[in-house]
Every structure is written in structure tokens, then in C-alpha cells.
Write a protein that holds these residues in place. Sequence first.
Motif, PDB file in Angstrom:
ATOM      1  N   UNK A   1     -84.623  19.599  -4.190  1.00 18.48           N
ATOM      2  CA  UNK A   1     -85.373  20.275  -3.127  1.00 18.48           C
ATOM      3  C   UNK A   1     -84.563  21.402  -2.498  1.00 18.48           C
ATOM      4  N   UNK A   2     -83.226  21.305  -2.533  1.00 14.07           N
ATOM      5  CA  UNK A   2     -82.378  22.341  -1.936  1.00 14.07           C
ATOM      6  C   UNK A   2     -82.154  23.520  -2.881  1.00 14.07           C
ATOM      7  N   UNK A   3     -82.541  23.371  -4.131  1.00 14.23           N
ATOM      8  CA  UNK A   3     -82.274  24.417  -5.116  1.00 14.23           C
ATOM      9  C   UNK A   3     -83.469  25.309  -5.393  1.00 14.23           C
ATOM     10  N   UNK A   4     -84.663  24.888  -4.932  1.00 12.30           N
ATOM     11  CA  UNK A   4     -85.885  25.610  -5.279  1.00 12.30           C
ATOM     12  C   UNK A   4     -85.962  26.963  -4.566  1.00 12.30           C
ATOM     13  N   UNK A   5     -86.636  27.899  -5.174  1.00 16.47           N
ATOM     14  CA  UNK A   5     -86.785  29.236  -4.604  1.00 16.47           C
ATOM     15  C   UNK A   5     -87.639  29.213  -3.335  1.00 16.47           C
TER      16      UNK A   5
ATOM     17  N   UNK B   1     -85.005  30.570 -19.716  1.00 23.04           N
ATOM     18  CA  UNK B   1     -83.827  31.167 -19.093  1.00 23.04           C
ATOM     19  C   UNK B   1     -84.217  31.980 -17.856  1.00 23.04           C
ATOM     20  N   UNK B   2     -85.359  32.668 -17.919  1.00 22.65           N
ATOM     21  CA  UNK B   2     -85.837  33.403 -16.747  1.00 22.65           C
ATOM     22  C   UNK B   2     -86.281  32.442 -15.643  1.00 22.65           C
ATOM     23  N   UNK B   3     -86.923  31.348 -16.036  1.00 21.19           N
ATOM     24  CA  UNK B   3     -87.415  30.391 -15.044  1.00 21.19           C
ATOM     25  C   UNK B   3     -86.274  29.753 -14.259  1.00 21.19           C
TER      26      UNK B   3
ATOM     27  N   UNK C   1     -86.930  30.175 -10.444  1.00 25.12           N
ATOM     28  CA  UNK C   1     -87.398  28.991  -9.727  1.00 25.12           C
ATOM     29  C   UNK C   1     -86.288  28.246  -9.009  1.00 25.12           C
ATOM     30  N   UNK C   2     -85.048  28.340  -9.520  1.00 25.75           N
ATOM     31  CA  UNK C   2     -83.948  27.556  -8.961  1.00 25.75           C
ATOM     32  C   UNK C   2     -82.737  28.454  -8.684  1.00 25.75           C
TER      33      UNK C   2
ATOM     34  N   UNK D   1     -83.549  12.345 -10.576  1.00 25.89           N
ATOM     35  CA  UNK D   1     -84.007  12.748  -9.245  1.00 25.89           C
ATOM     36  C   UNK D   1     -83.524  11.752  -8.192  1.00 25.89           C
ATOM     37  N   UNK D   2     -83.296  12.223  -6.978  1.00 30.89           N
ATOM     38  CA  UNK D   2     -83.664  13.530  -6.396  1.00 30.89           C
ATOM     39  C   UNK D   2     -82.612  14.622  -6.591  1.00 30.89           C
ATOM     40  N   UNK D   3     -81.723  14.464  -7.572  1.00 26.09           N
ATOM     41  CA  UNK D   3     -80.615  15.401  -7.753  1.00 26.09           C
ATOM     42  C   UNK D   3     -80.901  16.380  -8.880  1.00 26.09           C
ATOM     43  N   UNK D   4     -80.560  17.653  -8.662  1.00 33.89           N
ATOM     44  CA  UNK D   4     -80.558  18.612  -9.758  1.00 33.89           C
ATOM     45  C   UNK D   4     -79.159  18.668 -10.365  1.00 33.89           C
ATOM     46  N   UNK D   5     -78.118  18.522  -9.514  1.00 34.36           N
ATOM     47  CA  UNK D   5     -76.746  18.267  -9.961  1.00 34.36           C
ATOM     48  C   UNK D   5     -76.399  16.897  -9.390  1.00 34.36           C
TER      49      UNK D   5
END
Length: 444
Positions: A391-395, A73-75, A79-80, A380-384
Amino acid sequence: MDDFLAARSQMALSLGFHIVFSCIGMVMPFFMAVSHYKWLRTDNELYKNLTKAWSKGVAIFFATGAVSGTMLSFELGLLWPKFMEHAGPIFGMPFSLEGTAFFIEAIALGFFLYGWNKLNKWFHWFTGMVVGVSGLASGILVVAANAWMNSPAGFDFVDGKYLNIDPIQAMFNKAWFSQALHMCLAAFTATGFAVAGVHALMILRNKNKAFHFKAFKIAAVFACIGALLQPLSGDISAKDVAKRQPAKLAAMEALYKTEKPAPLLIGGIVNEQEKTVTAAIKIPGALSFLAHGDFDAEVKGLDQIPENEHPPVAITHYAFQVMVGIGTLLMIISLIYFFNLARKGSILNKRWLLKLFVLAIPLGYIALEAGWTVTEVGRQPWIIYGIMRTADAVTPMPGIAYSFYIFSAIYLSLSGVVAFLLYRQIKMVPYVYDKTAEPDINHK
């Protein structure tokens, strides 16, 4: 290792460990409840000791699942952050309800562990059932959140904004049922074969055979029923993926060109540069039937999907082959076991069948991890899916590689501790002479 790869690797590692801990925590309470019920009905002390032994295993995996789940949950937030900023208000409901189920599970487990000889015996058994039901509910709710990532629902995406949010629709998205069903059956199959295999090993070593024989029978029935039902849920999932995520299905089967009818590939070596598959066995029309229920149906290949939206084909295809191959093997073992039961034969006289269960100890979890790889890598390449790229969601925070190394060490250490505790628990199983045991059991 760049930060994007490090973030993905850390999530893969965390999920890979957590999925094993959580699946065991979901399933073992039901084994425990069956054993407890048998003790209440027969007053056989052996079942009481089995229930207590399994309850300690449940406690171990409850603790490790809680730790690894909290880290996850923290990650997600660390990270995202872009993903959580937009997705949190939409699919936050299943996570909130999962927290409630976890809270109920913790209370029920406390009642069960410390309720021996203090609570009404049937209420005590009921608290154990609550542990199992709430744990299973937690798993289904988490899978519903993951299904939303594969089948976004419950909002309108207009000009880069998420409007008209409906959390109920988001939770009960089009993918949640097929994913939840497939995941639950996989959890029962993998955990059942692992537990049955451990007890089969103890029987082969002549260690407290009466105790381990009864434990084996309970776990084996759960495992084999799950393995035989798994292809049905797999068929439901395949048809669902074909409809919603054609790119994932094409990657699973390494289908580079649209075909009508489309063959089902067994095995094969993928060459992603040349977009070819060699050394595969082809079953004509089978993929068309599995995807659309029609042997002559057209199946969309990767040639009809923009190349920048292609999943990693080789990884997805190989993971899918591993999952299906192991699932088929476990189904065959299940058929042999039930055939033996139908003939009223004693498995104690069939060391070869016990050895098959021993060999199957890790197989269910390997298939489980392979299936999760198909789900995640195939998206992939989608997170949603279709909305936000991974790639657009990463920290933007640097130094994620160091975080990955630290978390890897933590999870490896946690796994080592769990393995030690389980080994010690198995070694400490109490011996009880069982007059109802089969006559060929050797009581030493």
C-alpha cells in the motif's frame, strides 16, 4: 474499484498472461532443438518439418513475450514508483542481465529462423540451443528479482534508508535457488503437457499421425520428467518458506494456531472471520515433516503473527491446494506413461492414455498460475517482505481503474491473436510419409 485494488489487479493480470507466454518461450526451443538434432542424426524429413513447425511457434511466443514483458517493465515504474525508487538500485542487476540474455536470444533466433540451408548444419542447430539457454536464463534472472522481494538481501535498512547496497548479494538471495528451480520445472511440465496434449489430440483425430506421434514423444518425455521432479523442488521450497516466511506457510495451510506436531490439510473450506477450516482431510504430523523434516516439530501459526501482517488466507490456501492437486495428478499421468514405456507398449493403442494427455492440456498452466498466486498473494501485505508494504508503494496518480480496463482489453486481444496464429500453424503442418513409423500408424 479503488486505485490500490486497480493497480494490484493490473499487475496480477499482466503477470498472469506474461508468465504463460514466457514459460512457453523458455521451453519450446528445447523441444525444437531435440527434434532438430534427431533430423541431423537420422536425416528423417519428418523431424525437419517438426523443427520448422515448432520454430514458428517459438517465434510467435518470443514476440508476445517481448510485448507483454515490455509492458510489465513500464507498469512497475508507473504503478509502483516508491518501490522502484528504492528497489531499482538494489535488484536492478538481474533485470539488466535479463536484458542481455534477451538480446542474445533475439540474435540467435534470427540466425535460426533464417539460417536454413545457409549456415553449417551443426552451427545452425547450436543457434537453436542458444535460443533455449538464453531464454531459460532470462526466466531465472526475472525469478531472482522476484525472489529478492520475498527474501530482501544486499542492503542495510537503517532509519528508512537503504545503505551499503550489494547487487550480487541481492541477486543471489536466499530464495532465488528454490524459486528458480521450482519455476523452471513448472515451465517444462506445463508446456510439455500442453504440447503433448495438442499432438495427442491430433493423433486421436487421425491427423498426420506419424508427424504428431514423434512430436508427442518429445514433449511427453520433457513433461513427465518435470512432473516427477516437481515434488522434490516443492519440498525444497516448502522448507525455505517455513524458515523465511512463516506467515506465507501458515496461509498456505490455513494454520491459524501454532501446532506441535502440525497436520497437513488436504482441501478444506476457510472461514477468515472465525479463523477456522472445515471439511479438510488432516494428515497428522505431515506439515511438521514437510516444513522442518521432523514429524514432531512445531509449525508457527498465524496466532503468532500480528494480524495486520496476515496474508489473505483463503486465496493463498485454495491456490496452494489447486497447485498441489494438479501437480499430483500430472505426476500420476507421468508414472503411467513411463510404466507403459517400460513395458514397450505403444501409446497409439491406448486411446485412454492419449485422452489423459488431452485433458491435461490446460492443467499445467492452471497449476502454474496457482503457484504464482501463492508466491505473490502469500507475501502480502508486503511488496518487499518485512521492509515495505504494498500500500505504501502504489502510485498516487488517480484513474488507475481505467488503465486496468485498457490493459485487460489489450491482453485479451493479444491472447486471441496468439490462439488464432497457433491454430493456423497446427492446421498448416505438412504431411510427410515416414517409413520408420510404427506399423499401427495409419497413413492416409
